[in-house]
Design a protein around this motif. Structure first.
Motif, PDB file in Angstrom:
ATOM      1  N   THR A 170      -5.462  -7.862  15.537  1.00  0.00           N
ATOM      2  CA  THR A 170      -6.770  -8.194  14.590  1.00  0.00           C
ATOM      3  C   THR A 170      -6.672  -9.579  14.184  1.00  0.00           C
ATOM      4  OG1 THR A 170      -5.882  -7.661  12.634  1.00  0.00           O
ATOM      5  CG2 THR A 170      -6.741  -5.611  13.923  1.00  0.00           C
ATOM      6  N   GLY A 171      -5.602 -10.344  14.335  1.00  0.00           N
ATOM      7  CA  GLY A 171      -5.550 -11.809  13.811  1.00  0.00           C
ATOM      8  C   GLY A 171      -4.536 -11.894  12.571  1.00  0.00           C
ATOM      9  N   SER A 172      -4.422 -10.955  12.048  1.00  0.00           N
ATOM     10  CA  SER A 172      -3.676 -10.957  10.702  1.00  0.00           C
ATOM     11  C   SER A 172      -2.083 -10.595  11.233  1.00  0.00           C
ATOM     12  CB  SER A 172      -3.993  -9.457   9.668  1.00  0.00           C
ATOM     13  OG  SER A 172      -5.243  -9.451   9.694  1.00  0.00           O
ATOM     14  N   THR A 173      -1.670 -11.923  11.442  1.00  0.00           N
ATOM     15  CA  THR A 173      -0.215 -11.856  11.786  1.00  0.00           C
ATOM     16  C   THR A 173       0.668 -12.725  11.036  1.00  0.00           C
ATOM     17  OG1 THR A 173      -0.900 -14.131  12.879  1.00  0.00           O
ATOM     18  CG2 THR A 173      -0.561 -12.336  14.458  1.00  0.00           C
ATOM     19  N   GLY A 174       0.397 -12.659   9.614  1.00  0.00           N
ATOM     20  CA  GLY A 174       1.267 -13.050   8.574  1.00  0.00           C
ATOM     21  C   GLY A 174       1.324 -14.709   8.405  1.00  0.00           C
ATOM     22  N   ASP A 175       0.309 -15.269   9.092  1.00  0.00           N
ATOM     23  CA  ASP A 175       0.564 -16.763   8.934  1.00  0.00           C
ATOM     24  C   ASP A 175       0.549 -17.255   7.449  1.00  0.00           C
ATOM     25  OD1 ASP A 175      -0.183 -16.303  11.599  1.00  0.00           O
ATOM     26  OD2 ASP A 175      -1.634 -17.944  11.739  1.00  0.00           O
ATOM     27  N   HIS A 185       5.662 -21.202  -3.001  1.00  0.00           N
ATOM     28  CA  HIS A 185       5.367 -19.728  -3.372  1.00  0.00           C
ATOM     29  C   HIS A 185       6.489 -18.916  -3.033  1.00  0.00           C
ATOM     30  CE1 HIS A 185       1.290 -19.867  -5.537  1.00  0.00           C
ATOM     31  NE2 HIS A 185       1.158 -20.894  -4.635  1.00  0.00           N
ATOM     32  N   SER A 186       7.085 -18.048  -3.735  1.00  0.00           N
ATOM     33  CA  SER A 186       7.753 -16.996  -3.416  1.00  0.00           C
ATOM     34  C   SER A 186       7.258 -15.773  -2.910  1.00  0.00           C
ATOM     35  CB  SER A 186       8.918 -16.756  -4.566  1.00  0.00           C
ATOM     36  OG  SER A 186       8.046 -16.333  -5.588  1.00  0.00           O
ATOM     37  N   ILE A 187       7.975 -15.172  -1.846  1.00  0.00           N
ATOM     38  CA  ILE A 187       7.281 -14.164  -0.857  1.00  0.00           C
ATOM     39  C   ILE A 187       8.352 -12.934  -1.368  1.00  0.00           C
ATOM     40  CG2 ILE A 187       6.494 -13.214   1.266  1.00  0.00           C
ATOM     41  CD1 ILE A 187       5.228 -15.879   0.293  1.00  0.00           C
ATOM     42  N   LYS A 188       7.822 -11.834  -1.869  1.00  0.00           N
ATOM     43  CA  LYS A 188       8.513 -10.601  -1.935  1.00  0.00           C
ATOM     44  C   LYS A 188       8.765 -10.048  -0.665  1.00  0.00           C
ATOM     45  CE  LYS A 188       8.701 -10.499  -6.594  1.00  0.00           C
ATOM     46  NZ  LYS A 188       7.836  -9.230  -7.158  1.00  0.00           N
ATOM     47  N   ILE A 353      -0.486   0.568   8.036  1.00  0.00           N
ATOM     48  CA  ILE A 353      -1.990   0.389   7.633  1.00  0.00           C
ATOM     49  C   ILE A 353      -2.022  -0.997   6.792  1.00  0.00           C
ATOM     50  CG2 ILE A 353      -3.949   1.225   6.312  1.00  0.00           C
ATOM     51  CD1 ILE A 353      -3.566   2.690   8.650  1.00  0.00           C
ATOM     52  N   ILE A 354      -0.848  -1.186   5.887  1.00  0.00           N
ATOM     53  CA  ILE A 354      -1.044  -2.178   4.704  1.00  0.00           C
ATOM     54  C   ILE A 354       0.456  -2.631   4.769  1.00  0.00           C
ATOM     55  CG2 ILE A 354      -0.738  -0.536   2.875  1.00  0.00           C
ATOM     56  CD1 ILE A 354      -3.131  -2.995   1.902  1.00  0.00           C
ATOM     57  N   THR A 355       0.577  -3.997   4.520  1.00  0.00           N
ATOM     58  CA  THR A 355       1.778  -4.425   4.028  1.00  0.00           C
ATOM     59  C   THR A 355       2.088  -4.406   2.634  1.00  0.00           C
ATOM     60  OG1 THR A 355       1.051  -6.200   5.837  1.00  0.00           O
ATOM     61  CG2 THR A 355       3.190  -6.927   4.414  1.00  0.00           C
ATOM     62  N   ALA A 356       3.319  -3.928   2.374  1.00  0.00           N
ATOM     63  CA  ALA A 356       4.023  -4.227   1.108  1.00  0.00           C
ATOM     64  C   ALA A 356       4.776  -5.460   0.801  1.00  0.00           C
ATOM     65  CB  ALA A 356       4.871  -3.003   0.818  1.00  0.00           C
ATOM     66  N   GLY A 357       4.769  -6.167  -0.354  1.00  0.00           N
ATOM     67  CA  GLY A 357       5.606  -7.268  -0.469  1.00  0.00           C
ATOM     68  C   GLY A 357       4.387  -8.411  -0.236  1.00  0.00           C
ATOM     69  N   GLY A 358       4.746  -9.414  -0.463  1.00  0.00           N
ATOM     70  CA  GLY A 358       4.014 -10.567  -0.146  1.00  0.00           C
ATOM     71  C   GLY A 358       4.128 -11.717  -1.334  1.00  0.00           C
ATOM     72  N   ILE A 359       2.964 -12.368  -1.478  1.00  0.00           N
ATOM     73  CA  ILE A 359       3.166 -13.694  -2.377  1.00  0.00           C
ATOM     74  C   ILE A 359       3.277 -13.031  -3.841  1.00  0.00           C
ATOM     75  CG2 ILE A 359       1.755 -15.500  -3.296  1.00  0.00           C
ATOM     76  CD1 ILE A 359       0.738 -15.572  -0.332  1.00  0.00           C
ATOM     77  N   ASN A 360       4.024 -13.668  -4.736  1.00  0.00           N
ATOM     78  CA  ASN A 360       4.540 -12.847  -6.114  1.00  0.00           C
ATOM     79  C   ASN A 360       3.070 -13.372  -6.966  1.00  0.00           C
ATOM     80  OD1 ASN A 360       5.436 -12.601  -8.557  1.00  0.00           O
ATOM     81  ND2 ASN A 360       7.312 -13.639  -7.957  1.00  0.00           N
ATOM     82  N   VAL A 361       2.707 -12.222  -7.480  1.00  0.00           N
ATOM     83  CA  VAL A 361       1.674 -12.495  -8.246  1.00  0.00           C
ATOM     84  C   VAL A 361       1.691 -13.021  -9.637  1.00  0.00           C
ATOM     85  CG1 VAL A 361       0.304 -10.484  -7.256  1.00  0.00           C
ATOM     86  CG2 VAL A 361       1.909 -10.241  -9.159  1.00  0.00           C
ATOM     87  N   GLU A 382      -4.804  -9.004   0.903  1.00  0.00           N
ATOM     88  CA  GLU A 382      -3.327  -8.475   1.307  1.00  0.00           C
ATOM     89  C   GLU A 382      -2.514  -9.478   1.159  1.00  0.00           C
ATOM     90  OE1 GLU A 382      -3.933  -5.692   4.618  1.00  0.00           O
ATOM     91  OE2 GLU A 382      -1.748  -5.749   4.940  1.00  0.00           O
ATOM     92  N   LEU A 383      -2.477 -10.689   1.303  1.00  0.00           N
ATOM     93  CA  LEU A 383      -1.228 -11.573   1.241  1.00  0.00           C
ATOM     94  C   LEU A 383      -0.479 -11.174  -0.205  1.00  0.00           C
ATOM     95  CD1 LEU A 383      -2.688 -15.073   2.299  1.00  0.00           C
ATOM     96  CD2 LEU A 383      -0.722 -13.860   3.228  1.00  0.00           C
ATOM     97  N   LEU A 384      -1.286 -10.878  -1.123  1.00  0.00           N
ATOM     98  CA  LEU A 384      -0.597 -10.802  -2.532  1.00  0.00           C
ATOM     99  C   LEU A 384       0.495  -9.540  -2.196  1.00  0.00           C
ATOM    100  CD1 LEU A 384      -3.667 -11.381  -4.590  1.00  0.00           C
ATOM    101  CD2 LEU A 384      -2.141 -12.936  -4.148  1.00  0.00           C
ATOM    102  N   ASP A 385       1.243  -9.684  -3.198  1.00  0.00           N
ATOM    103  CA  ASP A 385       2.378  -8.463  -3.299  1.00  0.00           C
ATOM    104  C   ASP A 385       1.794  -7.216  -4.129  1.00  0.00           C
ATOM    105  OD1 ASP A 385       4.698  -6.878  -3.623  1.00  0.00           O
ATOM    106  OD2 ASP A 385       5.276  -7.902  -5.165  1.00  0.00           O
ATOM    107  N   ILE A 386       0.560  -6.905  -3.495  1.00  0.00           N
ATOM    108  CA  ILE A 386      -0.241  -5.576  -3.997  1.00  0.00           C
ATOM    109  C   ILE A 386      -0.547  -4.735  -2.849  1.00  0.00           C
ATOM    110  CG2 ILE A 386      -2.295  -4.899  -5.144  1.00  0.00           C
ATOM    111  CD1 ILE A 386      -2.441  -7.561  -6.486  1.00  0.00           C
ATOM    112  N   HIS A 387      -0.100  -3.461  -3.109  1.00  0.00           N
ATOM    113  CA  HIS A 387      -0.463  -2.539  -1.778  1.00  0.00           C
ATOM    114  C   HIS A 387      -1.268  -1.271  -2.475  1.00  0.00           C
ATOM    115  CE1 HIS A 387       3.666  -1.825  -2.329  1.00  0.00           C
ATOM    116  NE2 HIS A 387       3.398  -0.759  -2.289  1.00  0.00           N
TER     117      HIS A 387
END
Ligand SMILES: Cc1cc2nc3c(=O)[nH]c(=O)nc-3n(C[C@H](O)[C@H](O)[C@H](O)COP(=O)(O)OP(=O)(O)OC[C@H]3O[C@@H](n4cnc5c(N)ncnc54)[C@H](O)[C@@H]3O)c2cc1C
Length: 418
Positions: A170-175, A185-188, A353-361, A382-387
């Motif tokens: 879909t294009g959402s490759t985590g760039d 930024h820190s990534i969980k 369906i969704i990525t857990a982890g991501g940019i520290n809120v 979805e980039l944010l550490d919220i799922h």
């Protein structure tokens, strides 16, 4: 002079952010890597797009991980009732289904994407498709623009809306994770959430295509019961999925990663306790004593489950119901209440369906979505550490954070009273 806002990614959050920033008077460029925008939205809700949920905000937030508390601020400004009114104002009729799930009445996710595009472009957003952004540019500690195919584009603000790392086609490759990390930024750690599970047993895999509604679902970790739920389980060629499985999948993924033994126990007759189920079996076996046990079990189970039932209960299917011993009846009863599946793994992140982890809120201002590290950078979706769970929660989070970022990226500090 209007502010120049660049939005990276034309998904759910990016389209909302771009349209809102343009509505506020900013000059907005929306850059999308794929040929067409909104690819993930198009496949959301099995092509029907479950765009939000009509539950109260406090209950809504309970459907997210702990970091979901961050959403109190964005939701206080733009929540489900506002989102629904917004789509209705764009001519999208909505329906609310079981569990408060809200869909377009047409049943077409494409209507949502088309409406968002029309709205954002009528506000003046300029969309460039097939335009992958490689880097965010900084000058004197604040945003200066983006780098794209060896070309630099100037911007006063950048909204990073590139989505998570699942369904990469879909294009959402985590760039966006590496772009944000490059800026400090820190990534969980990224993990798959809402992901199907593997069961390494040919008999279970032969059940592919079977959906079991109203099933009791218990998770045992190293022999201890940790979760008990109820819902729909779907069998796949590699194991199990379906809503109740997906809901508990991240918990299971984390236990598997910690090398724990995970067993799922299905209760195929949750409405009957052991005693009532035993009475029912006895009655059936007496009434239909000349029929084969296979045929009698058809009254209790879908056809596909008969062979596994006979196998796990060590029964010959030709045996007549009248010849079933008390011990055999006990085995059938116990299996119906406790069909155990040994979980050997999970499908990869790309199939979640969704990525857990991501940019520290903690590094994002929840009142504006602006980065606390780089002035003029906004991070959403979805980039944010919220799922969240299935049920429209994730799209509402993407829409709300996008909306808020659009307003604040467009405004000058004076206009916004900062
Ligand atoms: C199969 C499936 C079904 C789902 N169903 C639902 C549902 O019914 N309800 C629900 O609430 N949630 C659902 N979700 C989750 C939901 O779709 C996502 O959480 C949501 O789309 C995230 O929005 P986003 O804007 O952050 O990212 P996305 O919608 O993923 O958009 C990101 C965009 O950024 C673009 N992009 C990426 N990198 C770059 C780059 N370098 N340069 C330029 N552009 C770039 C991508 O091409 C993409 O268009 C589903 C997810 C999946 C996979």
């Amino acid at each position: 002079m209007p502010k120049k806002v660049i939005v990276i990614g034309a998904g759910a959050s990016g389209m909302l952010a771009a349209g809102k920033a343009a509505e506020q008077g900013a000059e907005v460029l929306l850059l999308e890597k794929k040929k067409k925008p909104g690819n993930k939205l198009l496949i959301s809700g099995k092509g029907r797009c479950n765009l939000t949920n009509n539950s109260e905000v406090s209950e809504f937030i309970q459907h997210f991980n702990r970091e979901g508390r961050f959403l109190h601020q964005p939701f206080s400004q733009f929540f489900a009732p506002q989102l629904m009114a917004f789509f209705q104002s764009l001519g999208i009729e909505l329906i609310t289904e079981r569990g408060g799930r809200v869909f377009p009445a047409s049943g077409k996710a494409s209507d949502v994407v088309d409406a968002l595009l029309r709205w954002s472009q009528s506000n003046g957003v300029v969309l460039h498709s097939s335009y992958p952004v490689n880097r965010i540019l900084i000058k004197d500690g604040r945003i200066n623009g983006v780098r794209c195919n060896r070309r630099s584009i100037h911007g006063d603000a950048v909204i990073l809306a590139t989505g998570g790392a699942t369904y990469p086609a879909t294009g959402s490759t985590g760039d966006g994770y590496s772009m944000a990390e490059d800026l400090g930024h820190s990534i969980k750690p990224l993990r798959p959430a809402l992901v199907p599970l593997l069961v390494d047993d040919p008999l279970v895999q032969s059940l592919a295509g079977l959906d079991l509604r109203n099933t009791g679902f218990r998770v045992y970790v190293d022999g201890k019961r940790k979760k008990a739920d109820f819902g729909e389980v779907s069998f796949t060629t590699t194991g199990i999925g379906g809503p109740v499985t997906l809901t508990h999948s991240l918990f299971i993924v984390e236990n598997l990663r910690a090398a724990k033994n995970v067993i799922i126990s299905l209760d195929l007759k949750p409405a009957l306790d052991e005693h009532k189920l035993d009475n029912r079996l006895q009655r059936d076996f007496v009434k239909r004593h000349d029929e084969s046990i296979s045929s009698v079990l058809r009254g209790l189970l879908p056809q596909q489950l008969i062979a596994p039932a006979l196998h796990f209960c060590s029964l010959n299917g030709q045996k007549s119901a009248g010849q079933i011993s008390t011990a055999e009846r006990k085995r059938i009863r116990e299996w119906l209440k406790n069909f155990r599946l040994s979980i050997s793994g999970h499908r990869p992140l790309s199939e979640a369906i969704i990525t857990a982890g991501g940019i520290n809120v903690k590094e994002i201002n929840p009142n504006t979505m602006e980065s606390k590290i780089v002035e003029g950078l906004y991070i959403v979706g979805e980039l944010l550490d919220i799922h969240g769970d299935t049920g429209g929660y994730n799209l509402q989070a993407a829409f709300s954070t996008g909306w808020l970022a659009g307003i604040h990226a467009a405004g000058t500090k004076d206009q916004l009273g900062r």
